[in-house]
Design an enzyme around this catalytic site. Structure first.
Site, PDB file in Angstrom:
ATOM      1  N   CYS A  96      -7.554  43.714   2.305  1.00 29.70           N
ATOM      2  CA  CYS A  96      -6.449  43.140   3.067  1.00 29.70           C
ATOM      3  C   CYS A  96      -5.098  43.805   2.789  1.00 29.70           C
ATOM      4  O   CYS A  96      -4.858  44.903   3.286  1.00 29.70           O
ATOM      5  CB  CYS A  96      -6.402  41.629   2.861  1.00 29.70           C
ATOM      6  SG  CYS A  96      -5.555  40.771   4.208  1.00 29.70           S
ATOM      7  N   ARG A 130      -2.086  34.875  13.485  1.00 29.29           N
ATOM      8  CA  ARG A 130      -2.921  35.157  12.316  1.00 29.29           C
ATOM      9  C   ARG A 130      -4.383  35.077  12.697  1.00 29.29           C
ATOM     10  O   ARG A 130      -4.791  34.258  13.518  1.00 29.29           O
ATOM     11  CB  ARG A 130      -2.628  34.150  11.199  1.00 29.29           C
ATOM     12  CG  ARG A 130      -1.252  34.299  10.596  1.00 29.29           C
ATOM     13  CD  ARG A 130      -1.133  33.536   9.295  1.00 29.29           C
ATOM     14  NE  ARG A 130      -1.751  34.237   8.183  1.00 29.29           N
ATOM     15  CZ  ARG A 130      -1.164  35.242   7.533  1.00 29.29           C
ATOM     16  NH1 ARG A 130       0.019  35.675   7.892  1.00 29.29           N
ATOM     17  NH2 ARG A 130      -1.780  35.815   6.524  1.00 29.29           N
ATOM     18  N   HIS A 193     -11.870  38.754   2.333  1.00 27.96           N
ATOM     19  CA  HIS A 193     -11.833  38.086   1.044  1.00 27.96           C
ATOM     20  C   HIS A 193     -13.177  37.357   0.949  1.00 27.96           C
ATOM     21  O   HIS A 193     -14.124  37.700   1.625  1.00 27.96           O
ATOM     22  CB  HIS A 193     -10.681  37.078   0.989  1.00 27.96           C
ATOM     23  CG  HIS A 193      -9.356  37.653   1.376  1.00 27.96           C
ATOM     24  ND1 HIS A 193      -8.556  38.338   0.494  1.00 27.96           N
ATOM     25  CD2 HIS A 193      -8.695  37.669   2.545  1.00 27.96           C
ATOM     26  CE1 HIS A 193      -7.458  38.726   1.112  1.00 27.96           C
ATOM     27  NE2 HIS A 193      -7.512  38.339   2.353  1.00 27.96           N
TER      28      HIS A 193
HETATM   29  N1  GLN Z   1       0.378  40.420   4.725  1.00 28.46           N
HETATM   30  C1  GLN Z   1      -0.783  40.939   5.297  1.00 28.46           C
HETATM   31  C2  GLN Z   1      -1.154  40.324   6.641  1.00 28.46           C
HETATM   32  O1  GLN Z   1      -0.991  39.116   6.852  1.00 28.46           O
HETATM   33  C3  GLN Z   1      -1.920  40.822   4.296  1.00 28.46           C
HETATM   34  C4  GLN Z   1      -2.467  39.434   4.110  1.00 28.46           C
HETATM   35  C5  GLN Z   1      -3.533  39.328   3.067  1.00 28.46           C
HETATM   36  O2  GLN Z   1      -3.657  40.202   2.182  1.00 28.46           O
HETATM   37  N2  GLN Z   1      -4.318  38.271   3.104  1.00 28.46           N
HETATM   38  O3  GLN Z   1      -1.603  41.043   7.501  1.00 28.46           O
END
Ligand code: GLN
Length: 241
Positions: A96, A130, A193
């Protein structure tokens, strides 16, 4: 020799880049390495720390934009060292936030540019929406991969990286092209993750098999020659490009 089967695992920026259980990847990897008969030595590398003289595996996790902001300059300052390790075939897994910074750059939703180190031919732009939820991926190298994503960055691959796999459920790199993660040589990036490694031992075995083959000339799983280890060995034989 006592350290004959040592494997040095560099855990990248655990202070700033460790979210949604990504530390579980380190725990799973060290446990699996022991099961295969190795003695893992974990070196935590935070901002300002020095890389150890010898590195067998690099892993790193995710973090919010603020955490990425804290580590990006330090990482870019080490681009040459990491490029050298990658060119030598050192296996790496970044999740990520660090996946984004192992690409060329991450342009945040507010327009800030965080430079990356370009080990993966990917570029990321922060979006409004998101992507959150469980993900299932079909991967030629690792079979079915499962995990959990939570990011707003949209990542697009260039020709120098191939996707880790095709998304069956969830978004992956972005909501449109059906690809998840990236691979160039032995460097793997992923949005998953989960933590990823406890759920997908084939990827741990790939990292361990590749590292052990580079350092000791061969890899013979001691924990029972299960299918995941066989698949990992086959993937480890692929030459880095
Ligand atoms: N900030 C990044 C995004 O939202 C990474 C998020 C994360 O590592 N979970 O794309």
């Amino acid at each position: 020799m006592a350290d004959q089967r040592e494997l040095v695992i560099v855990s990248l920026y655990p202070r700033d880049m460790n979210i949604y259980g990504d530390r579980g990847n380190l725990l799973a990897l060290t446990r699996r390495a022991r099961a295969h008969g190795f003695e893992p030595r974990v070196v935590e590398l935070n901002v300002g720390d020095e890389l150890p003289e010898h590195v067998d595996i690099v892993i790193g996790g995710g973090g919010q934009d603020s955490g990425q902001g804290r580590v990006s300059a330090d990482l870019v300052g080490r681009a040459g060292e990491f490029r050298e390790l990658a060119d030598a075939g050192t296996p790496m897994l970044v999740i990520c936030g660090l996946y984004q910074l192992f690409g060329h750059r991450f342009v945040t939703a507010s327009g800030a540019t965080l430079e990356g180190i370009g080990l993966l031919d990917v570029e990321t732009r922060g979006g409004e929406d998101r992507m959150i939820g469980n993900v299932v991926v079909e991967s030629a190298d690792f079979g079915e991969i499962i995990g959990y994503e939570n990011h707003s960055g949209n990542t697009v691959l260039g020709p120098g990286s191939e996707p880790l796999g095709r998304v069956i459920q969830g978004a992956g790199n972005n909501p449109t092209d059906g690809a998840e993660g990236a691979r160039t040589g032995n460097v793997l990036g992923s949005y998953l993750h989960g933590a990823l490694l406890p759920k997908n031992p084939a990827i741990s075995d790939f990292l361990i098999a590749t590292a052990a083959t580079r350092r000791y000339g061969s890899f013979k799983p001691l924990a029972g020659a299960d299918a995941t280890a066989d698949r990992a060995r086959a993937a480890a034989k692929r030459r880095p490009r």
